[in-house]
Scaffold this motif. Sequence first.
Motif, short mmCIF file in Angstrom:
data_model
loop_
_atom_site.label_atom_id
_atom_site.label_comp_id
_atom_site.label_asym_id
_atom_site.label_seq_id
_atom_site.Cartn_x
_atom_site.Cartn_y
_atom_site.Cartn_z
N ALA A 175 17.35 15.50 53.24
CA ALA A 175 18.63 16.06 53.70
C ALA A 175 18.52 17.57 53.88
CB ALA A 175 19.74 15.71 52.71
N THR A 176 17.84 18.22 52.95
CA THR A 176 17.65 19.67 53.04
C THR A 176 16.81 20.04 54.25
OG1 THR A 176 17.81 19.88 50.63
CG2 THR A 176 16.79 21.71 51.83
N ILE A 177 15.79 19.24 54.53
CA ILE A 177 14.94 19.49 55.70
C ILE A 177 15.74 19.32 56.99
CG2 ILE A 177 12.98 18.57 57.02
CD1 ILE A 177 11.61 18.01 54.33
N LEU A 178 16.65 18.36 57.01
CA LEU A 178 17.50 18.18 58.19
C LEU A 178 18.31 19.44 58.46
CD1 LEU A 178 18.81 14.54 57.60
CD2 LEU A 178 17.20 15.28 59.37
N ARG A 179 18.87 20.02 57.40
CA ARG A 179 19.65 21.26 57.59
C ARG A 179 18.74 22.40 58.03
NH1 ARG A 179 24.57 24.03 56.59
NH2 ARG A 179 24.14 26.03 57.63
N CYS A 239 26.69 5.63 42.16
CA CYS A 239 25.93 5.62 43.41
C CYS A 239 26.55 6.57 44.43
CB CYS A 239 25.90 4.21 43.99
SG CYS A 239 25.02 3.00 42.96
N HIS A 240 27.80 6.94 44.21
CA HIS A 240 28.62 7.75 45.12
C HIS A 240 29.04 6.91 46.33
CE1 HIS A 240 27.67 11.11 42.58
NE2 HIS A 240 26.39 11.02 42.85
N ALA A 246 15.53 5.55 36.55
CA ALA A 246 14.77 6.79 36.73
C ALA A 246 14.08 6.82 38.09
CB ALA A 246 13.75 6.94 35.61
N MET A 247 13.67 5.65 38.60
CA MET A 247 13.09 5.60 39.95
C MET A 247 14.14 5.96 41.00
SD MET A 247 10.35 2.50 40.32
CE MET A 247 11.27 1.21 39.49
N SER A 273 13.55 10.12 41.67
CA SER A 273 12.57 9.89 42.73
C SER A 273 13.19 9.56 44.07
CB SER A 273 11.60 8.77 42.32
OG SER A 273 10.77 9.20 41.27
N MET A 274 13.99 8.48 44.14
CA MET A 274 14.51 8.05 45.43
C MET A 274 15.60 8.97 45.96
SD MET A 274 16.31 4.43 46.52
CE MET A 274 17.95 4.96 45.99
N ALA A 275 16.61 9.25 45.12
CA ALA A 275 17.80 9.95 45.61
C ALA A 275 17.63 11.45 45.75
CB ALA A 275 18.99 9.65 44.69
N GLU A 276 16.85 12.07 44.86
CA GLU A 276 16.75 13.52 44.87
C GLU A 276 15.40 14.01 45.40
OE1 GLU A 276 19.84 14.53 41.24
OE2 GLU A 276 17.70 14.46 40.81
#
Length: 286
Positions: free
Chosen positions: A196-200, A116-117, A181-182, A186-189
């Motif tokens: 997260a990319t949009i925030l940057r 989960c990191h 797989a969800m 789907s959820m994390a990436e």
Amino acid sequence: MRHVIALIGAGGKMGCRLTDRFMDAPAYEMRYVEISESGLTRLGERGLTATLQHEAVSEADVVILAVPDVLIGKIASGIVPDMKPGSLLMLLDPAAAYLGMVPERADIAVFLAHPCHPPIFNDETDPLARRDYFGGIHAKQSIVCALMRGSEQHYALGEAIAQTMYAPILRTHRITMEQMAMLEPSMAETVGATCATILREAMDEAVRRGVPYEAARDFMLGHINIELAIVFGEAGNPFSDAALVAIEYGKQQMLRPDWKQVFEPESLRHNIDLMLNPGKLEQAVE
């Protein structure tokens, strides 16, 4: 009883993380499998030598595939036939298994484990742990595990190995392959990494329009911190009425009303297929 583990791709990026863990785990008898020159060099730097794949796999109780997702189907097809009856195949990602790319053998088990990191909200006080974003070194993290095929004894073995690979462990969650797989992609990436990319990109746009970089970065990261704390129930206070209006406006401007369809099985299979065959996405864009 010491279980024999064959680690495939032991000198690769993820393989080295696991190799470092298993070197300090006397409960297992390791066979490190690697064919690339760079991977062999990294094993040599650790004082290790590689074992031939057929030899390692044929005597292993557990075979772990620490290889890129796009290669799992091909590599598994050459490994599964050599595995001894009753052994366990461990995958570190659900994608290939979800698409049915792992050869079937009724007499072997298949187990999935994924980290989960380290969570953004944590009790870490050690500076090294606070900077361990990936996990598996200093910071505690949770893991998810799934038994695709096999017995409860196989699950217990797979879980114990996963806890060794990803230690220190916060919590271990048992879920299904479909649920894993969800969670990823789907959820994390597909959702999480995209946001997260949009925030940057939003921060970069503010800088492009004249806001000093350091000011924009401090403002964005500080707001991400409190906003996540509010949304996930850590802060103890809600958004202001004005912020709720801005959130609804943002949803209308930026999101498709049906965006949650990425969790539907058909969309999920399509997403994973594109991930494992990136050329298909490039063709679609063209």
